[in-house]
Design a protein around this motif. Sequence first.
Motif, mmCIF file in Angstrom:
data_model
loop_
_atom_site.group_PDB
_atom_site.id
_atom_site.type_symbol
_atom_site.label_atom_id
_atom_site.label_comp_id
_atom_site.label_asym_id
_atom_site.label_seq_id
_atom_site.Cartn_x
_atom_site.Cartn_y
_atom_site.Cartn_z
ATOM 1 N N MET A 130 -41.002 -19.451 18.020
ATOM 2 C CA MET A 130 -40.836 -19.867 19.411
ATOM 3 C C MET A 130 -41.845 -20.954 19.765
ATOM 4 S SD MET A 130 -38.424 -18.334 21.261
ATOM 5 C CE MET A 130 -39.001 -18.197 22.948
ATOM 6 N N GLY A 143 -36.205 -17.142 16.763
ATOM 7 C CA GLY A 143 -36.945 -18.050 17.613
ATOM 8 C C GLY A 143 -36.478 -19.485 17.540
ATOM 9 N N SER A 148 -36.044 -21.387 21.536
ATOM 10 C CA SER A 148 -37.356 -22.014 21.655
ATOM 11 C C SER A 148 -37.231 -23.308 22.451
ATOM 12 C CB SER A 148 -37.937 -22.325 20.271
ATOM 13 O OG SER A 148 -39.080 -23.148 20.396
#
Length: 451
Positions: free
Chosen positions: A358, A399, A403
Amino acid sequence: MNSVVIAVVVMLALSLARLHVVLSLFIGAVVGGLVGGLGLDGTMLAFQDGLGAGAKIALSYALLGAFAMAVANSGLPRLLADALIRRLEGDGASASTRTVTITKYAMLAGILAMSVMSQNLIPVHIAFIPLLVPPLLSVMNKLRIDRRLVACVLTFGLVTTYMYLPFGFGKIFLEDILLGNIAKAGLDTTGINVMEAMAIPALGMVAGLLIALFVSYRKPRDYEDLPIIGANVEEEEHPTPYRVAVSLLAIVACFATQLIMNAVGAQADALLVGALLGLAIFLLTGAVKWSEADDVFTQGMRMMALIGFIMITAQGFAAVMDATGDVAPMVTAVEQVFGDNKAMAAFAMLFVGLVVTMGIGSSFSTLPIITTIYVPLCLALGFSPLATVSIIGTAGALGDAGSPASDSTLGPTAGLNADGQHDHIRDSVIPTFLHYNLPLLAAGWVAAMML
């Protein structure tokens, strides 16, 4: 508390509070660096060193934006949009609902197919989005398609394809990076079927797509018919066959260049060279007049400016996180807390992968960071080689969708926000996070327990 976790939490919290994502990344990096003991000077030096890594990517996408605007100026994308609009307006009122439904799902299926093929058959990654999506926004408006659904469709194709199919970018991710780094870390990967290891996690992504399609965003959503941002260059009312032919030639040349350069393993950036060649074709053939070239290219670069700035800043953020050295202690803490509890340890390893990706915004960059730590941990906990590959591969992919700094969300935003009606955080990041990271986290855990 771990500086990487704090940095990512600060960055996400500020983004959700509607602070610009570039500022959110910068502030998150500064906070993480200070907590990680780098000091202000060390943090800024690490951040500045990282910025250079994003410059080439940003330039590539700026030139791609210029190329996309040149294609749009030729009238080629408008031909496709007009054909779809005529289809919608040509049916009687009694058939309109059926026609809208068929056209809607046919368009979504086409966008999904392009997204999947962009990872293997025509490995241009997100380069197709600014060419394909902006001209179709008016059609999406007439169909009343929720653009959050289109973002989910695009991100599904971009992420699921490389994390499951070992072709194109998938070959790089699964074989070169995933299996390659696992082997370097001391685990024999001979005979491991990487598709078998990633099958259950991929099904989690499929579940997320189905929920987005038939539950979350099935209801119509209205948008205004607004002009493309910066597109004040007049298109020809009736595009000439010559300009359309040149556009097709330029597109083929751009994509073919990337295919050839990727196939021969060229060190130069294939997207950059392909975009330059496409622009050269437009200029040399006169399809874009010299007198208009400056306006056309400037507007195209402006369209892709945001994604470039975010990518550059994300590289600085990643450099600071790497400089703190706090990823390894985070994994060590997992081992100490959960001990021999395989179920909780698997969940924690996947969650750590989610946090790291992320922040960094790239699954390809996350895998080398976590693999050297995860392999001995998985072996110590008694996970099978197949389960280990599944855990590490899923932890890396987690992620990427969701993100703020990932090109899997930045690419869809660049296309869908071409008229200023699609917010990056609320309409790309949050929807893809909810529909893909949560199912992928659950599916990765199931795979760890079953394999």
